[in-house]
Every structure is written in C-alpha cells, then in structure tokens.
Design a protein around this motif. Structure first.
Motif, mmCIF file in Angstrom:
data_model
loop_
_atom_site.group_PDB
_atom_site.id
_atom_site.type_symbol
_atom_site.label_atom_id
_atom_site.label_comp_id
_atom_site.label_asym_id
_atom_site.label_seq_id
_atom_site.Cartn_x
_atom_site.Cartn_y
_atom_site.Cartn_z
ATOM 1 N N ASP A 52 67.973 87.549 80.646
ATOM 2 C CA ASP A 52 68.066 88.907 80.100
ATOM 3 C C ASP A 52 69.293 89.687 80.593
ATOM 4 O OD1 ASP A 52 67.034 90.982 78.436
ATOM 5 O OD2 ASP A 52 66.345 92.029 80.231
ATOM 6 N N GLU A 68 65.517 88.028 72.490
ATOM 7 C CA GLU A 68 65.981 89.275 73.117
ATOM 8 C C GLU A 68 64.965 90.392 72.904
ATOM 9 O OE1 GLU A 68 69.907 90.355 71.838
ATOM 10 O OE2 GLU A 68 70.781 88.492 72.613
ATOM 11 N N HIS A 107 62.946 92.112 75.949
ATOM 12 C CA HIS A 107 63.021 93.557 76.199
ATOM 13 C C HIS A 107 61.637 94.192 76.181
ATOM 14 C CE1 HIS A 107 67.320 93.641 76.455
ATOM 15 N NE2 HIS A 107 67.470 93.137 75.243
ATOM 16 N N ALA A 150 60.566 95.532 79.844
ATOM 17 C CA ALA A 150 60.756 96.989 79.984
ATOM 18 C C ALA A 150 59.794 97.616 81.000
ATOM 19 C CB ALA A 150 60.656 97.677 78.630
#
Length: 156
Positions: A43, A98, A102, A106
């Motif tokens: 990431d 991706e 995320h 997060a």
C-alpha cells in the motif's frame, strides 16, 4: 533499573500484544493476517518482489506465496516478470486491490496515527529508531549465538 531478563520479557510481551491487536481486529473484519500484511506492504504505491516482502516484513516464503495466489485470484494484484531476474516477479495492486486495501487499511491507519501521536507526545519519536536499532542488534546477536551453539553441538 530492572534486570535485563525482566526488561526483555516486558518488551517481548509488548511486541506480541501489538501483533495480537492487529490479528484480533483484522479477524473481526473478516481478513486474514497474511493478507493484511501483504496489503500493508503493497500500500505504498510501489511494486515489490516476493523476496523484498519476505526480507522486509519477515514473511515465511510459503505463506507469502499462498497469500499472493489467493489475492491474485480475487483480482487484488498482478504479477509481472522482473527483467533480468529469472523467476522473480513484481507484485502490484490492481485498481480493485488498491480500493480494497484503502478500505481495509483506513481504520487501521487511523488507529495507528492516534496511538502514535499519543505515544510521541509522551516519549520521543526516537523510540522507533531505538526499536529498529534493537532489531538489527538482536538479529546479529542471534546469528552469532546460534553459530556458536552449533559449534558446541557439532562437537557433542
């Protein structure tokens, strides 16, 4: 000051408990710990080889290989040959990977940011550099001690 054994036990327990926090909470999200760390490693927007991830993150090669295959089957990543490397592949997150990374990472990043901000408000950010240094020293000391003990065992 506490004796070295007591300090080392306290440090070991803290590190194990940190790992447990990640594993327990990601299990609540329905995510396996191997996939979590693979997503975490990838990431940063850069491609990585399996060899790099194993070396940097301490992944067992077989665990990483099976996790990569599972993530590839779900469409989260692609593998491309690295020019000049016979069998080494470059691992990239796909657009779907991706987005998934995320979404999954997060809340983890938010928790880390909060905990780290609270920690560096009390202790210097240098505690991280000290831990990195300790990691290198421990690795070297283990290699030295294992080699020495092997010599003793070989003579037995």
């Amino acid at each position: 000051m506490e004796d070295i054994r007591a300090i080392m036990r306290k440090l070991s327990m803290a590190l194990n408990n940190i790992d447990e926090i990640y594993y327990t909470d990601v299990a609540k999200m329905g995510l396996g710990k191997s996939l979590l760390w693979l997503l975490y490693a990838l990431d940063n927007g850069e491609a990585h080889s399996q060899r790099e991830i194993c070396a940097q993150w301490g992944f067992p090669k077989s665990t990483l290989n099976s996790t990569i295959k599972q993530a590839e089957a779900k469409g989260y990543l692609t593998l491309t040959p690295i020019p000049g490397k016979r069998r080494e592949m470059s691992i990239h997150l796909t657009a779907a990977g991706e987005a998934y990374a995320h979404a999954v990472l997060a809340p983890i990043y938010e928790a880390e940011n909060k905990a780290l901000a609270e920690t560096v408000a009390v202790y210097s950010p240098e505690f991280i550099e000290a831990l990195v240094y300790f990691n290198g020293r421990l690795k070297a000391a283990f290699a030295e001690q294992i080699a020495a003990s092997q010599k003793v065992l070989d003579k037995s």
